[in-house]
Design an enzyme around this catalytic site. Sequence first.
Site, PDB file in Angstrom:
ATOM      1  N   LYS A 200       1.100  -1.089  -0.027  1.00  0.00           N
ATOM      2  CA  LYS A 200      -0.091   0.093   0.020  1.00  0.00           C
ATOM      3  C   LYS A 200       0.857   1.106  -0.058  1.00  0.00           C
ATOM      4  CE  LYS A 200      -3.565   2.393   2.469  1.00  0.00           C
ATOM      5  NZ  LYS A 200      -4.439   2.296   3.372  1.00  0.00           N
ATOM      6  N   LYS A 253      -2.053  -1.729  -3.708  1.00  0.00           N
ATOM      7  CA  LYS A 253      -3.078  -0.609  -3.893  1.00  0.00           C
ATOM      8  C   LYS A 253      -2.238   0.874  -3.990  1.00  0.00           C
ATOM      9  CE  LYS A 253      -5.943   1.719  -0.817  1.00  0.00           C
ATOM     10  NZ  LYS A 253      -6.554   2.043   0.755  1.00  0.00           N
TER      11      LYS A 253
HETATM   12  C1  PBG Z   1      -6.945   3.523   5.435  1.00  0.00           C
HETATM   13  C2  PBG Z   1      -7.729   3.108   4.173  1.00  0.00           C
HETATM   14  C3  PBG Z   1      -7.430   4.175   3.075  1.00  0.00           C
HETATM   15  C4  PBG Z   1      -8.034   3.558   1.946  1.00  0.00           C
HETATM   16  C5  PBG Z   1      -8.553   2.331   2.194  1.00  0.00           C
HETATM   17  N1  PBG Z   1      -8.203   2.111   3.607  1.00  0.00           N
HETATM   18  C6  PBG Z   1      -6.944   5.429   3.145  1.00  0.00           C
HETATM   19  C7  PBG Z   1      -5.548   6.045   3.514  1.00  0.00           C
HETATM   20  O1  PBG Z   1      -4.686   5.252   3.744  1.00  0.00           O
HETATM   21  O2  PBG Z   1      -5.489   7.096   3.586  1.00  0.00           O
HETATM   22  C8  PBG Z   1      -8.148   4.194   0.482  1.00  0.00           C
HETATM   23  C9  PBG Z   1      -8.872   3.930  -0.347  1.00  0.00           C
HETATM   24  C10 PBG Z   1      -9.379   4.713  -1.469  1.00  0.00           C
HETATM   25  O3  PBG Z   1      -8.750   5.779  -1.629  1.00  0.00           O
HETATM   26  O4  PBG Z   1     -10.426   4.174  -2.176  1.00  0.00           O
HETATM   27  N2  PBG Z   1      -7.827   2.785   6.327  1.00  0.00           N
END
Ligand code: PBG
Length: 327
Positions: A200, A253
């Site tokens: 991520k 992601k």
């Molecule tokens: C954090 C989380 C995020 C997303 C999913 N889980 C946001 C972040 O890390 O700031 C992002 C998902 C998206 O942008 O669609 N719990």
Amino acid sequence: MTFPVQRPRRLRRNGAIRALVRETTLRPEQLVAPLFITPGAGRRKPIHSMPGHAQLSVDLALDEVKALWSLGVRSFLLFGLPEVKDDEGSGAWDPSGPVPTATKAIKDALPEAVIMADVCVDEYTSHGHCGVLHTRHDGTVDVDNDATVERLARISLVYANAGADVIAPSDMMDGRIGAIRKALDANGHEEVILMSYAVKYASAFYGPFREAAECAPKFGDRASYQMDPANAREAMREVALDLEEGADIVMVKPALAYLDVIAKVKAAVNVPVAAYNVSGEYAMLHAAAQNGWLDLTRTVKETLLSMRRAGADILITYHARDIAEHL
Ligand code: PBG
């Protein structure tokens, strides 16, 4: 290598031939639809930067799940918004919070729906970070890894007890997959699947999500726990660690700007690979389509196909509703 002169167009001559030689499929059952759940009933609060999406109370989320189910979508990723936020994000492990409540309601209505629970505290903390804060020796403030992992295991248990099929930690703390697996197994949840947000990135494409989940960090950013977009080898280290700790599915992601990473991960592992087509990727196509600059259905299909072609088995996408009926 040399080849005789050929005519590749032979295989594109008509629709049946093109379908016969098509290499990649896109099916509704490969899609996972994210939902934002709020407390209460009859509540729908539109998310401006994600046209067509809203924060939904459990009753309305259930309607949405049924509509998606009738289009062939089988899997749902739940995010919760608590009534109140605090320093620790304690709303995340409230057994009567939005995610456990929605999980039970959906499972009652559709026992075969695959419920994935996103595990992270950022929607629940007053400061918006993905963990408990501490002050380092040099005086700077950071997310405390091990204190956060303890809480993630606790949240995972609450979600598994409510009936979640898949636990999906999105926090990026070290060691959380092993700790969560251990907690689940010790409590009779050996069958619960762990889908790790293994890779991520600290991405600007999460912008609209932070409106959707009201979780923009109040200070600093997430760069001390999410990955540097410049790194691909590091992705392989994260994946290896999570598999060693017991992840059943690994995720990359965002997706669109990281197709190379998806392909590398796919080549290296023999577990299913998920790609998260994030909020900013959704917003881009909708913004262009609203201006009449792009054809939404065709660009969505092409975008999701690119992720499947790169190697993703599972696509987490806000476009599930846009596209399922066209597949
Ligand atoms: C954090 C989380 C995020 C997303 C999913 N889980 C946001 C972040 O890390 O700031 C992002 C998902 C998206 O942008 O669609 N719990």
